[in-house]
Design a protein around this motif. Structure first.
Motif, PDB file in Angstrom:
ATOM      1  N   LEU A  70       1.099  -6.580  64.658  1.00  0.00           N
ATOM      2  CA  LEU A  70      -0.090  -5.724  64.688  1.00  0.00           C
ATOM      3  C   LEU A  70      -1.373  -6.547  64.703  1.00  0.00           C
ATOM      4  O   LEU A  70      -2.318  -6.224  65.425  1.00  0.00           O
ATOM      5  N   ARG A  71      -1.406  -7.619  63.916  1.00  0.00           N
ATOM      6  CA  ARG A  71      -2.603  -8.476  63.892  1.00  0.00           C
ATOM      7  C   ARG A  71      -2.767  -9.172  65.230  1.00  0.00           C
ATOM      8  O   ARG A  71      -3.873  -9.270  65.759  1.00  0.00           O
ATOM      9  N   ALA A  72      -1.675  -9.661  65.821  1.00  0.00           N
ATOM     10  CA  ALA A  72      -1.749 -10.324  67.127  1.00  0.00           C
ATOM     11  C   ALA A  72      -2.233  -9.352  68.198  1.00  0.00           C
ATOM     12  O   ALA A  72      -3.042  -9.711  69.064  1.00  0.00           O
ATOM     13  N   TYR A  73      -1.759  -8.114  68.132  1.00  0.00           N
ATOM     14  CA  TYR A  73      -2.208  -7.099  69.079  1.00  0.00           C
ATOM     15  C   TYR A  73      -3.706  -6.855  68.927  1.00  0.00           C
ATOM     16  O   TYR A  73      -4.438  -6.767  69.923  1.00  0.00           O
ATOM     17  N   ASP A  74      -4.183  -6.778  67.694  1.00  0.00           N
ATOM     18  CA  ASP A  74      -5.609  -6.576  67.444  1.00  0.00           C
ATOM     19  C   ASP A  74      -6.433  -7.736  68.012  1.00  0.00           C
ATOM     20  O   ASP A  74      -7.469  -7.525  68.643  1.00  0.00           O
ATOM     21  N   ILE A  75      -5.961  -8.955  67.823  1.00  0.00           N
ATOM     22  CA  ILE A  75      -6.646 -10.134  68.377  1.00  0.00           C
ATOM     23  C   ILE A  75      -6.680 -10.041  69.900  1.00  0.00           C
ATOM     24  O   ILE A  75      -7.715 -10.284  70.531  1.00  0.00           O
ATOM     25  N   TRP A  76      -5.554  -9.684  70.488  1.00  0.00           N
ATOM     26  CA  TRP A  76      -5.452  -9.562  71.947  1.00  0.00           C
ATOM     27  C   TRP A  76      -6.452  -8.532  72.478  1.00  0.00           C
ATOM     28  O   TRP A  76      -7.160  -8.790  73.454  1.00  0.00           O
ATOM     29  N   ILE A  77      -6.540  -7.386  71.805  1.00  0.00           N
ATOM     30  CA  ILE A  77      -7.492  -6.344  72.214  1.00  0.00           C
ATOM     31  C   ILE A  77      -8.927  -6.839  72.081  1.00  0.00           C
ATOM     32  O   ILE A  77      -9.742  -6.676  72.993  1.00  0.00           O
ATOM     33  N   ARG A  78      -9.247  -7.459  70.934  1.00  0.00           N
ATOM     34  CA  ARG A  78     -10.616  -7.956  70.706  1.00  0.00           C
ATOM     35  C   ARG A  78     -11.032  -8.977  71.753  1.00  0.00           C
ATOM     36  O   ARG A  78     -12.205  -9.082  72.095  1.00  0.00           O
ATOM     37  N   GLU A  79     -10.066  -9.732  72.266  1.00  0.00           N
ATOM     38  CA  GLU A  79     -10.379 -10.765  73.252  1.00  0.00           C
ATOM     39  C   GLU A  79     -10.354 -10.245  74.686  1.00  0.00           C
ATOM     40  O   GLU A  79     -10.443 -11.019  75.627  1.00  0.00           O
ATOM     41  N   GLY A  80     -10.202  -8.941  74.852  1.00  0.00           N
ATOM     42  CA  GLY A  80     -10.243  -8.375  76.192  1.00  0.00           C
ATOM     43  C   GLY A  80      -8.897  -8.310  76.885  1.00  0.00           C
ATOM     44  O   GLY A  80      -8.841  -8.250  78.115  1.00  0.00           O
ATOM     45  N   SER A  81      -7.829  -8.385  76.154  1.00  0.00           N
ATOM     46  CA  SER A  81      -6.460  -8.253  76.672  1.00  0.00           C
ATOM     47  C   SER A  81      -6.096  -9.315  77.713  1.00  0.00           C
ATOM     48  O   SER A  81      -5.563  -9.001  78.782  1.00  0.00           O
ATOM     49  N   PRO A  82      -6.350 -10.598  77.412  1.00  0.00           N
ATOM     50  CA  PRO A  82      -6.023 -11.640  78.396  1.00  0.00           C
ATOM     51  C   PRO A  82      -4.514 -11.833  78.539  1.00  0.00           C
ATOM     52  O   PRO A  82      -3.770 -11.714  77.574  1.00  0.00           O
ATOM     53  N   ALA A  83      -4.085 -12.138  79.726  1.00  0.00           N
ATOM     54  CA  ALA A  83      -2.662 -12.378  79.986  1.00  0.00           C
ATOM     55  C   ALA A  83      -2.288 -13.805  79.591  1.00  0.00           C
ATOM     56  O   ALA A  83      -3.116 -14.719  79.669  1.00  0.00           O
ATOM     57  N   GLY A  84      -1.044 -13.973  79.171  1.00  0.00           N
ATOM     58  CA  GLY A  84      -0.495 -15.304  78.961  1.00  0.00           C
ATOM     59  C   GLY A  84      -0.888 -16.009  77.679  1.00  0.00           C
ATOM     60  O   GLY A  84      -0.655 -17.204  77.546  1.00  0.00           O
ATOM     61  N   ARG A  85      -1.475 -15.314  76.720  1.00  0.00           N
ATOM     62  CA  ARG A  85      -1.877 -15.967  75.473  1.00  0.00           C
ATOM     63  C   ARG A  85      -1.163 -15.368  74.270  1.00  0.00           C
ATOM     64  O   ARG A  85      -1.610 -15.496  73.140  1.00  0.00           O
ATOM     65  N   ASP A  86      -0.009 -14.739  74.523  1.00  0.00           N
ATOM     66  CA  ASP A  86       0.711 -14.057  73.446  1.00  0.00           C
ATOM     67  C   ASP A  86       1.116 -15.010  72.329  1.00  0.00           C
ATOM     68  O   ASP A  86       0.984 -14.678  71.149  1.00  0.00           O
ATOM     69  N   ARG A  87       1.585 -16.187  72.666  1.00  0.00           N
ATOM     70  CA  ARG A  87       2.003 -17.164  71.634  1.00  0.00           C
ATOM     71  C   ARG A  87       0.809 -17.581  70.774  1.00  0.00           C
ATOM     72  O   ARG A  87       0.909 -17.666  69.554  1.00  0.00           O
ATOM     73  N   GLU A  88      -0.312 -17.844  71.424  1.00  0.00           N
ATOM     74  CA  GLU A  88      -1.532 -18.223  70.710  1.00  0.00           C
ATOM     75  C   GLU A  88      -1.965 -17.110  69.748  1.00  0.00           C
ATOM     76  O   GLU A  88      -2.306 -17.373  68.592  1.00  0.00           O
ATOM     77  N   LEU A 136     -15.470 -10.122  55.112  1.00  0.00           N
ATOM     78  CA  LEU A 136     -15.605 -11.475  54.592  1.00  0.00           C
ATOM     79  C   LEU A 136     -16.635 -12.279  55.377  1.00  0.00           C
ATOM     80  O   LEU A 136     -16.894 -13.429  55.053  1.00  0.00           O
ATOM     81  N   GLY A 137     -17.193 -11.684  56.414  1.00  0.00           N
ATOM     82  CA  GLY A 137     -18.227 -12.362  57.194  1.00  0.00           C
ATOM     83  C   GLY A 137     -17.693 -13.288  58.253  1.00  0.00           C
ATOM     84  O   GLY A 137     -18.422 -14.110  58.775  1.00  0.00           O
ATOM     85  N   GLN A 138     -16.421 -13.176  58.582  1.00  0.00           N
ATOM     86  CA  GLN A 138     -15.838 -14.018  59.617  1.00  0.00           C
ATOM     87  C   GLN A 138     -15.814 -13.255  60.920  1.00  0.00           C
ATOM     88  O   GLN A 138     -15.406 -12.112  60.970  1.00  0.00           O
ATOM     89  N   GLN A 139     -16.266 -13.893  61.951  1.00  0.00           N
ATOM     90  CA  GLN A 139     -16.278 -13.282  63.271  1.00  0.00           C
ATOM     91  C   GLN A 139     -15.001 -13.666  63.992  1.00  0.00           C
ATOM     92  O   GLN A 139     -14.507 -14.776  63.837  1.00  0.00           O
ATOM     93  N   PRO A 140     -14.452 -12.747  64.798  1.00  0.00           N
ATOM     94  CA  PRO A 140     -13.271 -13.098  65.599  1.00  0.00           C
ATOM     95  C   PRO A 140     -13.593 -14.225  66.551  1.00  0.00           C
ATOM     96  O   PRO A 140     -14.716 -14.348  67.035  1.00  0.00           O
TER      97      PRO A 140
END
Length: 62
Positions: free
Chosen positions: A11-29, A56-60
């Motif tokens: 779920l966290r990885a999916y959220d990161i992927w969405i926040r970054e604009g759904s880029p292809a090929g970065r699933d492992r990262e 916490l004041g951290q930006q993605p």
């Protein structure tokens, strides 16, 4: 790894992927970053562990 942990990471990885604009090929990262974020939160005192990264004041990462 417990199943709950895998689900949290997914779920966290999916959220990161969405926040970054759904880029292809970065699933492992995204998976590794999500895992690191959850480990960091788990090491925090309970009051901090319940706060979101934004609170916490951290930006993605861009």
């Amino acid at each position: 790894m417990p199943k709950d942990s895998e689900e949290e990471i997914r779920l966290r990885a999916y959220d990161i992927w969405i926040r970054e604009g759904s880029p292809a090929g970065r699933d492992r990262e995204h998976w590794e970053r999500a895992s690191e974020e959850l480990r960091a939160v788990a090491c925090q005192p309970p009051a901090l562990a319940e706060m979101s990264m934004e609170e916490l004041g951290q930006q993605p990462d861009a």
